[in-house]
Structures are given as structure tokens and as C-alpha cells.
Motif scaffolding. Structure first.
Motif, PDB file in Angstrom:
ATOM      1  N   TYR A 106       3.513   0.800  -0.948  1.00 28.38           N
ATOM      2  CA  TYR A 106       3.399   0.959  -2.425  1.00 28.38           C
ATOM      3  C   TYR A 106       1.490   0.914  -2.615  1.00 28.38           C
ATOM      4  CZ  TYR A 106       8.048   0.338  -2.793  1.00 28.38           C
ATOM      5  OH  TYR A 106       9.193   0.014  -2.056  1.00 28.38           O
ATOM      6  N   ASP A 107       1.084   1.808  -3.571  1.00 27.83           N
ATOM      7  CA  ASP A 107      -0.573   1.083  -3.510  1.00 27.83           C
ATOM      8  C   ASP A 107      -0.995   0.952  -5.097  1.00 27.83           C
ATOM      9  OD1 ASP A 107      -3.017   1.916  -3.536  1.00 27.83           O
ATOM     10  OD2 ASP A 107      -3.571   3.536  -2.185  1.00 27.83           O
ATOM     11  N   ARG A 108      -1.447   0.151  -5.064  1.00 30.82           N
ATOM     12  CA  ARG A 108      -0.943  -0.235  -6.785  1.00 30.82           C
ATOM     13  C   ARG A 108      -2.433  -0.517  -7.003  1.00 30.82           C
ATOM     14  NH1 ARG A 108       1.544  -5.084  -9.628  1.00 30.82           N
ATOM     15  NH2 ARG A 108       0.760  -4.575 -11.692  1.00 30.82           N
ATOM     16  N   HIS A 109      -3.130   0.006  -8.310  1.00 32.89           N
ATOM     17  CA  HIS A 109      -4.929  -0.727  -8.662  1.00 32.89           C
ATOM     18  C   HIS A 109      -4.171  -1.032 -10.363  1.00 32.89           C
ATOM     19  CE1 HIS A 109      -6.578   1.860  -5.442  1.00 32.89           C
ATOM     20  NE2 HIS A 109      -6.573   0.848  -5.113  1.00 32.89           N
ATOM     21  N   GLU A 110      -5.491  -1.615 -10.887  1.00 39.92           N
ATOM     22  CA  GLU A 110      -5.351  -2.229 -12.305  1.00 39.92           C
ATOM     23  C   GLU A 110      -6.641  -2.274 -12.587  1.00 39.92           C
ATOM     24  OE1 GLU A 110      -3.543  -6.216 -12.877  1.00 39.92           O
ATOM     25  OE2 GLU A 110      -1.771  -5.784 -12.825  1.00 39.92           O
ATOM     26  N   TYR A 111      -7.111  -1.458 -13.548  1.00 39.07           N
ATOM     27  CA  TYR A 111      -8.735  -0.880 -14.209  1.00 39.07           C
ATOM     28  C   TYR A 111      -8.852  -1.749 -16.044  1.00 39.07           C
ATOM     29  CZ  TYR A 111      -8.423   1.982 -11.032  1.00 39.07           C
ATOM     30  OH  TYR A 111      -8.909   3.745  -9.647  1.00 39.07           O
ATOM     31  N   LEU A 141     -11.873  -1.440 -11.245  1.00 31.07           N
ATOM     32  CA  LEU A 141     -10.917  -2.221 -10.803  1.00 31.07           C
ATOM     33  C   LEU A 141     -11.272  -3.558 -10.140  1.00 31.07           C
ATOM     34  CD1 LEU A 141      -8.858  -0.764  -9.013  1.00 31.07           C
ATOM     35  CD2 LEU A 141     -10.207  -0.575  -7.125  1.00 31.07           C
ATOM     36  N   GLU A 142     -10.052  -3.981 -10.868  1.00 33.92           N
ATOM     37  CA  GLU A 142      -9.976  -5.847 -11.687  1.00 33.92           C
ATOM     38  C   GLU A 142      -9.218  -5.998 -10.261  1.00 33.92           C
ATOM     39  OE1 GLU A 142      -8.001  -8.920 -12.475  1.00 33.92           O
ATOM     40  OE2 GLU A 142      -7.361  -6.915 -12.885  1.00 33.92           O
ATOM     41  N   GLY A 146      -1.502  -6.904   1.413  1.00 32.24           N
ATOM     42  CA  GLY A 146      -2.690  -7.530   0.964  1.00 32.24           C
ATOM     43  C   GLY A 146      -3.601  -6.816  -0.627  1.00 32.24           C
ATOM     44  N   THR A 147      -4.213  -8.172  -0.599  1.00 33.00           N
ATOM     45  CA  THR A 147      -4.517  -8.173  -2.213  1.00 33.00           C
ATOM     46  C   THR A 147      -6.256  -8.313  -2.192  1.00 33.00           C
ATOM     47  OG1 THR A 147      -3.829 -10.561  -3.072  1.00 33.00           O
ATOM     48  CG2 THR A 147      -2.354  -8.858  -3.071  1.00 33.00           C
ATOM     49  N   ALA A 148      -6.568  -7.450  -3.017  1.00 35.76           N
ATOM     50  CA  ALA A 148      -7.767  -7.728  -3.171  1.00 35.76           C
ATOM     51  C   ALA A 148      -8.316  -7.740  -5.094  1.00 35.76           C
ATOM     52  CB  ALA A 148      -8.752  -6.573  -2.951  1.00 35.76           C
ATOM     53  N   LEU A 149      -9.705  -8.818  -4.786  1.00 39.23           N
ATOM     54  CA  LEU A 149      -9.606  -8.341  -6.370  1.00 39.23           C
ATOM     55  C   LEU A 149     -11.129  -7.772  -6.646  1.00 39.23           C
ATOM     56  CD1 LEU A 149      -9.744 -12.441  -6.729  1.00 39.23           C
ATOM     57  CD2 LEU A 149      -7.795 -10.166  -7.360  1.00 39.23           C
ATOM     58  N   PRO A 150     -12.323  -6.615  -6.686  1.00 37.43           N
ATOM     59  CA  PRO A 150     -13.234  -5.802  -6.615  1.00 37.43           C
ATOM     60  C   PRO A 150     -14.164  -5.975  -7.269  1.00 37.43           C
ATOM     61  CG  PRO A 150     -11.510  -4.257  -6.087  1.00 37.43           C
ATOM     62  CD  PRO A 150     -10.934  -5.646  -7.058  1.00 37.43           C
ATOM     63  N   GLY A 168     -16.511  -0.517  -2.153  1.00 39.93           N
ATOM     64  CA  GLY A 168     -15.681  -1.655  -0.950  1.00 39.93           C
ATOM     65  C   GLY A 168     -14.401  -2.047  -1.200  1.00 39.93           C
ATOM     66  N   VAL A 169     -13.326  -1.983  -1.305  1.00 39.56           N
ATOM     67  CA  VAL A 169     -12.305  -2.695  -1.407  1.00 39.56           C
ATOM     68  C   VAL A 169     -11.893  -3.744  -0.440  1.00 39.56           C
ATOM     69  CG1 VAL A 169      -9.656  -2.472  -2.702  1.00 39.56           C
ATOM     70  CG2 VAL A 169     -11.730  -1.115  -3.265  1.00 39.56           C
TER      71      VAL A 169
END
Length: 401
Positions: free
Chosen positions: A26-31, A47-48, A92-96, A103-104
Motif C-alpha cells: 500500500y502506497d498512500r499520498h495526501e495532498y 504533498l502533505e 513507515g510514514t512521512a511528512l513532506p 525528497g520523501v
């Protein structure tokens, strides 16, 4: 597999194995369009939030069953199943918005779980005469556990940033196990013009799997409750009124509820709620039933015209255990279906209408109403209904080989 001995016991046996290797990514992106420019952040892609999750579950089992026909009409069956599974989750999670574009950088974590055990069943049935048969079954069962499809939290948690992740106790759910008792009778009368079944059951449940949410991010997961019971009965009858006209009906009653206190079983953005003895389990309806009528008009050359009508009743369903934590009660509803079928020896053609009365009904709920928060006229996150498919006309053809 058969040993038919004249005037002696007959036995039938089955032996088998099972293997399942399930992988999911699963690959999730929220904008947040325009927010980075408004806030003066160098993030032109807006990208948030981002998360990645890799799940892998391997399940292995061996099973066997042996049936003895001891005397005429009496049959005894015993069986077993040994199961073993392992589950792995990495993510994992990221806050770009707080990272250098483009980078992410993900904060990664992982975990593993697994379980094994043996389940079994014993069944005895007796045919009193060619028209009546009764049976009794005692069995145990399980439903495989596994990993929730949520990125693991990076520990320790940083209280100054947002999170949408699973804590260590939210990453996995255990198998739930049952002890089942069923007693039933089947019969037919008047040269099979009347056929019926009636069965009652009681299921004792441990570690019952129920829907929940993570503490951080309100992400839907599966959790384990303490213990529950599901008991009820179901019945069906088929009546051949005339050689060309049949009517069948079904009815089922289910009472599924917790039997032990389960702390923090339901959670959302507002807090955690316990499951209490007597709380109804989600996803099950107490009452359901159907009535189906079928009339066949014979034509020449092996052709026929078939008229079919089906009415189905689905009782109310809870979205959360005992409606705790802003759970929703999905109301009961009734649907109708009509069909006209033209049959030949080589092919058939169906003209049908599903949901004839265009009934509106809620069939599932996503999250709960606590996740609806308005800020400057914009609703954050989401709360959604899934609804019944509206009236649908269709044409279907089949070819017989």
C-alpha cells in the motif's frame, strides 16, 4: 477412498494440505493543494502526508476427516485441522511539508506475529426414514490473525507533529477461535413437493475480531475483543405448489454479543470506549429472510418461459460494537427482484430488474461521525456511507454446451 463391505461398516476418509502466501503493498499520498504556497513552504508538489505499508502472511495447514456408516441410517464423522501462520508488516510514514523538496523520507518500522493450533469436529447424523434426517455437530474453529494495513508508528512518538500510524498493540490482531454446537433436521414430504431444513446453533467466541481505529490518525484496523457468543436458528422451506410453480422461503435469527468486558475496544479521535457484556457485535443482522416464487411456462421444442420474483429482508446492522464511539445503526430494508427468462436447449436469455422499488439503504459506514471536523468551512478527514445499488435493469445471456 471407499471400502464398501457387504452388510458391514463403510468408511470414507479425506486427507489434505493447504498453503497460502499473501503479499500486499500500500502506497498512500495526501495532498493539500495551495497550502505550501500559502504557508511559504518550498513544496511545489503540495504533498502533505505519505505512508507505505508492506504486509506478508503465510498460512499452512493439514487436515483430515473420517466418516463411518455404522448401521443403516447412522453415520459418524470426525475431523481435524492443524494450522500455522506467520505475518510480517513493514512500513513507515512521512511528512513532506517538513522535508526538503523533492525528497520523501519515511520513518520506517516493522513487526512480526504468528500462531498455530488444532481444531476438530465431531458429527453424528441419523436418517429415520427416507424422508427425515437429523444431525448434531460439535466443532471448534478459528479465523486467521494478521497484520493491519497501517504503517507502524516510529517510537518514541514526537508530540509536535501529526501522526497516522499504528502503535505496537495496534499493528496486529490475533486469530479468534470458536466452539460450535449445531442441531438440525432436514426432511421432505409428498414426494418432495415439500422440502425443509431447520437448525439451531450456539457459538462461543474468544478473541473475537471486531473493527476499530488507531489512536493516531483514526485509521481503520481490526482489533480483538475478549469473548462473545453468537446463537440463533435458521429455517428454509421449498413448496412445489404445482409441477410448474414453486415457492421457497428462508428465515434466520442471530443474537451475537459480547460476554466479557473488553477495555479500550473501540477508539476514535475523541477517546477510547470499552465493550461491555451484552453489547451487540457489528456486521450482523438479528433478523433476515427471503421469499422466492418461480413459475415456468412450457413451450414447444424443449423451450420454456420462466417468471421469477424474489423479496429479501435484511435487518438492522451496527457499525460498531454496541454502537460505542459514535457507532451507527444501519436501518433494515426490503428489496425486490423480478426476472423473465427464455430458455432453449442451446441458450437462455434473462431480462431482470434488481431493486425494483429503488429502495435506498445504507449498507456500510466508513469511519464515524467523530471524524467530521469543520475548519473554515472545510470538513477534515471523511465520514461516508456505502449505499445499496439503485434500481438496475439488465439483460443476460447464457450458452449451454
Amino acid at each position: 477412498l471407499f471400502s464398501p463391505l457387504q452388510d458391514r461398516a463403510v468408511h470414507i476418509w479425506v486427507l489434505g494440505g493447504f498453503y497460502n502466501d499473501l503479499k500486499s503493498d500500500y502506497d498512500r499520498h495526501e495532498y493539500t493543494p495551495g497550502y505550501a504556497q500559502w504557508a511559504g513552504i518550498d513544496r511545489p508538489d503540495n504533498l502533505e502526508y505519505a505512508s507505505i505499508v508492506h504486509n506478508k502472511t503465510q498460512e499452512r495447514a493439514v487436515y483430515g476427516e473420517l466418516t463411518y456408516h455404522i448401521i443403516k441410517g447412522l453415520q459418524i464423522t470426525g475431523g481435524f485441522r492443524y494450522f500455522d501462520y506467520d505475518a510480517l508488516v513493514t512500513g513507515g510514514t512521512a511528512l513532506p511539508l517538513f522535508q526538503t523538496y523533492p525528497g520523501v523520507n519515511y520513518s520506517m518500522n516493522h513487526g512480526t506475529t504468528g500462531a498455530n493450533g488444532t481444531i476438530w469436529k465431531a458429527n453424528v447424523s441419523y436418517r429415520f426414514n427416507p424422508n427425515i434426517m437429523a444431525y448434531f455437530t460439535y466443532s471448534t474453529g478459528y479465523r486467521v490473525g494478521g497484520a493491519n494495513r497501517v504503517a507502524p508508528c516510529q517510537m518514541p512518538m514526537n508530540p509536535n507533529t501529526q501522526h497516522a500510524c499504528a502503535l505496537p498493540n495496534e499493528m496486529f490482531y490475533e486469530p479468534d477461535k470458536t466452539r460450535n454446537v449445531e442441531l438440525g433436521v432436514r426432511g421432505n414430504f409428498f414426494h418432495r413437493r415439500l422440502v425443509f431444513t431447520l437448525a439451531g446453533y450456539n457459538i462461543d467466541w474468544t478473541n473475537v475480531q471486531v473493527p476499530g481505529q488507531t489512536k493516531y490518525g483514526n485509521v481503520s484496523i481490526t482489533k480483538n475483543g475478549a469473548a462473545a457468543v453468537s446463537r440463533g436458528f435458521d429455517a428454509s422451506v421449498n413448496v412445489r405448489v404445482t409441477p410448474n410453480f414453486t415457492v421457497s422461503a428462508t428465515y434466520a435469527y442471530t443474537d451475537a454479543h459480547l460476554t466479557k468486558y473488553s477495555p479500550d475496544l473501540v477508539s476514535n479521535v475523541l477517546g477510547s470506549y470499552p465493550g461491555r457484556p451484552g453489547d451487540r457485535l457489528p456486521g450482523s443482522t438479528k433478523n433476515s429472510g427471503s421469499i422466492i416464487a418461480n413459475y415456468t411456462i412450457p413451450l414447444d421444442n424443449g423451450r420454456s418461459l420462466q417468471l421469477n420474483w424474489a423479496t429479501t429482508y435484511v435487518g438492522s446492522i451496527y457499525s460498531r460494537v454496541g454502537l460505542e464511539g459514535y457507532g451507527y445503526r444501519m436501518p433494515s430494508y426490503v428489496t425486490h427482484r423480478a426476472a423473465l427468462t427464455y430458455n432453449t436447449k442451446q441458450w437462455s436469455l434473462d431480462l431482470f430488474v434488481n431493486n425494483l422499488t429503488n429502495q435506498y439503504a445504507v449498507t456500510a459506514v466508513s469511519n464515524d461521525s467523530s471524524s467530521m471536523r469543520s475548519r473554515d468551512g472545510v470538513t477534515e478527514r471523511y465520514y461516508a456511507y456505502s449505499v445499496l445499488t439503485p434500481r438496475t435493469f439488465g439483460l443476460e445471456g447464457r450458452v449451454h454446451f
